[in-house]
Enzyme design. Structure first.
Site, PDB file in Angstrom:
ATOM      1  N   LYS A  56       0.822  -1.208   0.000  1.00 55.47           N
ATOM      2  CA  LYS A  56       0.000   0.000   0.000  1.00 55.47           C
ATOM      3  C   LYS A  56       0.859   1.263   0.000  1.00 55.47           C
ATOM      4  CE  LYS A  56      -3.640  -2.561   2.364  1.00 55.47           C
ATOM      5  NZ  LYS A  56      -4.241  -2.937   3.643  1.00 55.47           N
ATOM      6  N   GLN A 100      -5.314  -1.519   9.747  1.00 53.63           N
ATOM      7  CA  GLN A 100      -4.898  -2.804   9.181  1.00 53.63           C
ATOM      8  C   GLN A 100      -5.387  -3.940  10.075  1.00 53.63           C
ATOM      9  OE1 GLN A 100      -3.187  -3.156   6.195  1.00 53.63           O
ATOM     10  NE2 GLN A 100      -3.585  -5.343   6.416  1.00 53.63           N
ATOM     11  N   ASP A 125     -11.583   2.198   3.643  1.00 56.78           N
ATOM     12  CA  ASP A 125     -11.793   0.747   3.608  1.00 56.78           C
ATOM     13  C   ASP A 125     -13.278   0.395   3.577  1.00 56.78           C
ATOM     14  OD1 ASP A 125      -9.686  -0.936   3.287  1.00 56.78           O
ATOM     15  OD2 ASP A 125      -9.182  -1.132   5.410  1.00 56.78           O
ATOM     16  N   GLY A 172     -20.831 -16.154  -0.457  1.00 45.61           N
ATOM     17  CA  GLY A 172     -20.134 -15.573   0.684  1.00 45.61           C
ATOM     18  C   GLY A 172     -20.903 -14.377   1.207  1.00 45.61           C
ATOM     19  N   SER A 174     -19.550 -12.315   3.989  1.00 39.37           N
ATOM     20  CA  SER A 174     -18.710 -11.583   4.935  1.00 39.37           C
ATOM     21  C   SER A 174     -18.956 -10.090   4.818  1.00 39.37           C
ATOM     22  CB  SER A 174     -17.228 -11.869   4.674  1.00 39.37           C
ATOM     23  OG  SER A 174     -16.798 -11.212   3.493  1.00 39.37           O
ATOM     24  N   SER A 197     -22.386 -21.239   2.742  1.00 37.54           N
ATOM     25  CA  SER A 197     -22.075 -22.649   3.009  1.00 37.54           C
ATOM     26  C   SER A 197     -23.311 -23.474   3.322  1.00 37.54           C
ATOM     27  CB  SER A 197     -21.073 -22.748   4.165  1.00 37.54           C
ATOM     28  OG  SER A 197     -21.624 -22.145   5.332  1.00 37.54           O
ATOM     29  N   PRO A 272      -3.264 -16.361  -8.569  1.00 38.98           N
ATOM     30  CA  PRO A 272      -3.243 -14.923  -8.219  1.00 38.98           C
ATOM     31  C   PRO A 272      -3.271 -14.055  -9.475  1.00 38.98           C
ATOM     32  CG  PRO A 272      -1.033 -15.829  -8.094  1.00 38.98           C
ATOM     33  CD  PRO A 272      -1.927 -17.002  -8.442  1.00 38.98           C
ATOM     34  N   VAL A 275      -8.226 -10.461  -8.600  1.00 42.76           N
ATOM     35  CA  VAL A 275      -8.821  -9.487  -7.686  1.00 42.76           C
ATOM     36  C   VAL A 275      -7.774  -8.850  -6.772  1.00 42.76           C
ATOM     37  CG1 VAL A 275     -10.478  -9.209  -5.800  1.00 42.76           C
ATOM     38  CG2 VAL A 275     -11.077 -10.619  -7.773  1.00 42.76           C
ATOM     39  N   THR A 380      -7.386  58.265  27.389  1.00 41.56           N
ATOM     40  CA  THR A 380      -8.074  59.234  28.245  1.00 41.56           C
ATOM     41  C   THR A 380      -9.182  58.482  28.973  1.00 41.56           C
ATOM     42  OG1 THR A 380      -9.816  59.823  26.682  1.00 41.56           O
ATOM     43  CG2 THR A 380      -7.702  60.981  26.447  1.00 41.56           C
ATOM     44  N   GLY A 383     -11.938  56.861  26.782  1.00 41.26           N
ATOM     45  CA  GLY A 383     -11.792  55.574  26.110  1.00 41.26           C
ATOM     46  C   GLY A 383     -11.637  55.694  24.609  1.00 41.26           C
ATOM     47  N   SER A 387      -9.731  47.319  22.332  1.00 41.78           N
ATOM     48  CA  SER A 387     -10.183  45.926  22.373  1.00 41.78           C
ATOM     49  C   SER A 387     -11.408  45.736  21.479  1.00 41.78           C
ATOM     50  CB  SER A 387     -10.520  45.511  23.804  1.00 41.78           C
ATOM     51  OG  SER A 387      -9.387  45.593  24.636  1.00 41.78           O
TER      52      SER A 387
END
Length: 935
Positions: A56, A100, A125, A172, A174, A197, A272, A275, A380, A383, A387
């Protein structure tokens, strides 16, 4: 039929990376200095995780993404991982962020909790429940998709086959592959079946699939004969099976029987090389997409900040009514808006926070913004509104002109708050809020200074007492005690030995003469310059006798209390550029001289480390906000007449980094330009290394009339008509003070903008006259302002003038070289800034010049302690007096802060309460907890 066409993930992923690389180049061209950022958080040190992370990081570097690998040990706890995630969530330079998996920790960690802690907008991710929920709902443009399903979809697109209307089967379920793949195909208008399954008719379901995605994790589970002729087959499986022909004794296969499946499919991914390479490419694509989304919302260097809308009322209500009608945004929100990370902010409730100095370290390489100092004509009683103008200017620059802007102001002392002046948060529709928090305890910095200062005072008298009542050996035994049979010098005692020229570390090795030198500071009571402090105006503490208890055995002396903000520790806080620098400055503070004429420091007293501990939180600037939601640092509060009168160097430095090169930091210097501004330039800028771009000089028509000879005013009595009716002659005469202060500012080579703070009694002709005379005196521009009644809107013209002036040539220079003799530096300030013809050093001042020069302090800058009510030493002399001789009655040394301060005339460092103090009007509503009457 012909064998299937191979969908090579290697080829497609290379094409994706090339496309992303070009997109990143275009981002950098459009937004110079911008780079997409990816963070990878790893817990532990698994070999497989290290390999994946390496892939990565390599891909990110190739594309031009800045990737950061954060590695926590396998002893990391869940809390430590969550803290790290919170920090990365808040980092604006991180656009993509992954954890990870698996987490390799010895401690129990809930993986679901960890993945859900990642900010959804950075979860590239796509594993958080929020992103999963958005995907299942079909919000594909507003979520991140897990990288493997996203890669599968990209491979399917490469076939050119339309997904819409096709029958798809996903094997699958997952959370990482199967379930999101189902949703992704569904919202691309396929008819989707998910198998697993427990599916009893698996072969039958597979035979119906136009698109088959297999992620079962079981080697060659799907047989070739099951596959529908012409189907697209995406195999996500990676399994190892025995193979004696391989050196390793095993080979990699997918979840599909490849050799037979390719004879029936039209497209198929190898294993391999199918994907697998796409997963990393899709992670990079999601990171770039996240960076693009960031750029759509935020311009790099531009804050995405929420401003508060003011509801203006006429007549303008009281300051505290306005303050309490405002609902400040949560301070942690403001911190995020200005680019601070969560672990750089310590919250003190909902409306104030401390900012850690680690922020400055992180931003060190960022360019600084424009540095603006607000000052005024000679004050004075009427003022000038410095500020108020400071706050109005930042509200105009931020909420109305949409510039990054920070105000940096001093924390007010509670002495004036409860005494005669009231609060110092600004006024009208230009305030720091909540004003009661601002004007009272804030985060306790002034209390920390009080404690630290009085610890030094206690240490001085205690040391003198012990030296007077014990012999050398008794002192030595107590100063270097035996602990478990071992005597050892502390670090601060080692420093004292080195200062004395004794290069020994064994307490048993000192000679009697060396022991005597070590234990005896031998302070001369008459030379003590360090006083106790209190943050309350109390005139009866101006001169006291201490040590009158019988336990002090007759060792009495005359002493005094000063107000806390006059403590040298306050000046040290304001001028330090970090914890280490602050600790060194604290140690250098000279509290007295020995009878041999040598300076005695806080380090000699052994108190430096304790002072640093007391001040360790006070050194962090305090974050607040204005009424319109612009950020404010409130930090340090030295008076300007008896100290250098400016907020902290640290606050300015952090703010300058946060606003960026096109932003603005507006700070305020106390009292008039001859006092606060001169010290800002010659002391603060000298130590900070910062260079100002613009001076904003505040003036009012009625104050200038007083400088022109107008009558004195009395609190609670209506103003004489000279101040409420047009009088151009009186005003023109008083503009001599404005003229002189413009000259003073220009002497430092910085352009000057005059802000004419308008009152309802001012006429158009009077305001126009001040603007005209200011320009004739050399001001870059002069602008009428109505911010007190209108908030930032009333200072937009001022803000635009400041923007223009900040682009003008700037030849900033100091007034004097610190290498000049002390007397010459004082003379330069008196003649050039005040208009004096000369100075007169009284005998005590002459002695101090000789003493401090001998002690090595002659090269310090000068911080004149004189009345703020006149350019001269006489507060009754208004306008711009000349030809007077400035009397210097004494000189003191603030060696830790880093300046000498000559005392001009008679001034008290402990103010008193007036006949009717402000606290008469202050009250608390027990039912609501609201403060009333603070103004």
């Amino acid at each position: 039929m012909a064998p299937a066409e191979i969908l090579s993930g290697k080829i497609v992923s290379a094409q994706v990376r090339d496309r992303l690389k070009q997109q990143v180049v275009e981002m950098k061209e459009k937004f110079p200095g911008f780079r997409p950022g990816l963070a990878i958080l790893q817990v532990g040190n698994r070999d497989d995780s290290n390999l994946y992370i390496h892939m990565k990081l390599k891909a990110a570097a190739e594309i031009g993404i800045t990737a950061n690998h954060i590695k926590l040990p396998n002893t990391a706890t869940e809390a430590e991982v969550l803290k790290c995630i919170a920090s990365l969530n808040g980092d604006p330079a991180v656009h993509g962020f992954i954890v990870q998996l698996p987490l390799d920790s010895d401690k129990p960690i809930n993986t679901e909790k960890i993945t859900n802690a990642v900010a959804p907008e950075k979860d590239v991710d796509g594993l958080s429940s929020i992103n999963a929920g958005k995907l299942s709902r079909g919000d594909l443009r507003d979520c991140f998709i897990p990288c493997t399903p996203k890669g599968c979809m990209e491979l399917i697109r490469q076939t050119g086959v339309q997904v819409a209307g096709k029958r798809a089967v996903v094997i699958g379920r997952s959370k990482i592959v199967g379930a999101p793949m189902h949703d992704l195909l569904l919202w691309n208008n396929a008819t989707v079946t998910t198998c697993h399954s427990k599916t009893s008719t698996l072969a039958e379901e597979v035979g119906k699939a136009d698109i088959l995605v297999v992620a079962a994790g079981k080697a060659e589970m799907v047989k070739g004969e099951w596959i529908k002729p012409g189907a697209i087959v995406i195999d996500c499986g990676i399994n190892h099976v025995p193979d004696s022909t391989k050196a390793s004794g095993k080979r990699v296969v997918g979840d599909v029987a490849y050799s037979t499946a390719k004879e029936k499919a039209s497209y198929i991914t190898p294993v391999p090389g199918g994907v697998g390479p796409m997963t990393v490419a899709m992670l990079m694509q999601s990171t770039v997409e996240s960076a693009q989304r960031f750029l759509e919302k935020f311009q790099p260097g531009k804050w995405n900040i929420q401003y508060n809308q003011l509801t203006l009322k006429m007549p303008v209500p009281s300051d505290i009514e306005i303050s309490q009608s405002c609902i400040p945004k949560p301070i942690d929100q403001l911190a995020r808006e200005v680019g601070l990370l969560p672990d750089e902010v310590e919250l003190y409730g909902q409306t104030k926070a401390k900012v850690l100095l680690s922020a400055l370290k992180r931003l060190n390489n960022q360019p600084d913004g424009k540095y603006i100092v607000v000052t005024g004509i000679t004050p004075t009683p009427l003022g000038e509104g410095k500020s108020t103008t400071t706050v109005g200017l930042v509200q105009a620059l931020g909420a109305h002109l949409h510039q990054n802007v920070f105000a940096c102001v001093r924390q007010p002392s509670q002495g004036p708050t409860f005494g005669i002046k009231g609060g110092a948060a600004g006024g009208g529709y230009c305030q720091v809020v909540p004003m009661e928090e601002f004007n009272l305890h804030l985060t306790g910095d002034i209390h920390a200074i009080t404690a630290a200062n009085n610890l030094v005072a206690a240490a001085i008298d205690a040391r003198m007492f012990h030296e007077l009542t014990q012999n050398d050996q008794a002192l030595y035994t107590r100063l270097v005690p035996s602990v478990n049979g071992v005597r050892k010098f502390s670090d601060i005692q080692i420093r004292r030995l080195q200062k004395l020229g004794i290069n020994k570390t064994d307490p048993m090795a000192l000679t009697k003469e060396e022991v005597n030198l070590f234990v005896r500071l031998d302070i001369d009571p008459g030379s003590i310059t360090w006083q106790r402090v209190l943050d309350t105006n109390d005139r009866f503490l101006r001169k006291i006798t201490i040590g009158q208890s019988p336990t002090e055995k007759g060792f009495t002396r005359t002493a005094q209390f000063d107000i806390t903000v006059s403590s040298e520790i306050m000046a040290v806080l304001a001028l330090s550029d970090g914890l280490d620098d602050m600790k060194k400055r604290l140690g250098r503070m000279v509290v007295a001289s020995s009878k041999r004429g040598e300076p005695v420091t806080a380090d000699d007293l052994g108190v430096t480390g304790a002072l640093a501990v007391l001040m360790k939180d006070a050194v962090k600037p305090n974050l607040m906000q204005t009424l319109e939601g612009t950020p404010v640092f409130v930090h340090a509060g030295p008076f300007a007449n008896i100290a250098h009168g400016n907020s902290s160097v640290l606050a300015d430095k952090i703010a300058l980094k946060l606003v960026g090169k096109d932003g603005f930091v507006v700070t305020e210097a106390g009292f008039g330009a001859d006092i606060g501004m001169e010290k800002f330039f010659n002391i603060k800028c000298r130590y900070s290394g910062l260079r100002p771009h613009v001076v904003v000089l505040v003036a009012t028509v009625r104050a200038l009339k007083m400088h022109g000879g107008g009558p004195t005013v009395t609190a609670g009595v209506p103003l004489p008509r000279e101040y409420t009716e047009e009088n151009l002659q009186l005003l023109a005469k008083g503009c001599s003070n404005l003229n002189k202060q413009i000259q003073n500012a220009r002497m430092f080579g910085v352009p000057v903008i005059v802000a004419v703070n308008a009152f309802k009694t001012d006429t158009k002709a009077e305001l126009a006259l001040v603007v005209q005379l200011a320009k004739e005196a050399g001001a870059f521009d002069a602008v009428e302002c109505t911010h007190w009644a209108e908030g930032g809107k009333g200072a937009v013209a001022l803000a635009k003038a400041v923007q223009r002036a900040s682009q003008a040539p700037n030849n900033f220079r100091f007034l004097y070289n610190v290498e000049l003799p002390v007397t010459e530096k004082i003379r330069l300030i008196a003649q050039k800034i005040y208009g004096a013809s000369d100075i007169e050093l009284l005998p005590e001042a002459q002695q101090k010049v000789a003493l401090y020069t001998k002690q090595g302090f002659g090269n310090l800058p000068i911080c004149m302690a004189k009345t703020h009510l006149s350019l001269s030493h006489d507060p009754e002399q208004k306008g711009a007096p000349t030809g007077f001789v400035l009397p210097i009655r004494d000189i003191r040394a603030s060696v830790g802060a880093g300046f000498l301060y000559p005392l001009v005339g008679t001034m008290s460092t402990m103010p008193g309460l007036p006949t009717r103090p402000c606290f008469y009007d202050i009250d608390l509503d027990p039912a609501s907890g609201e403060v009333h009457g603070l103004f």
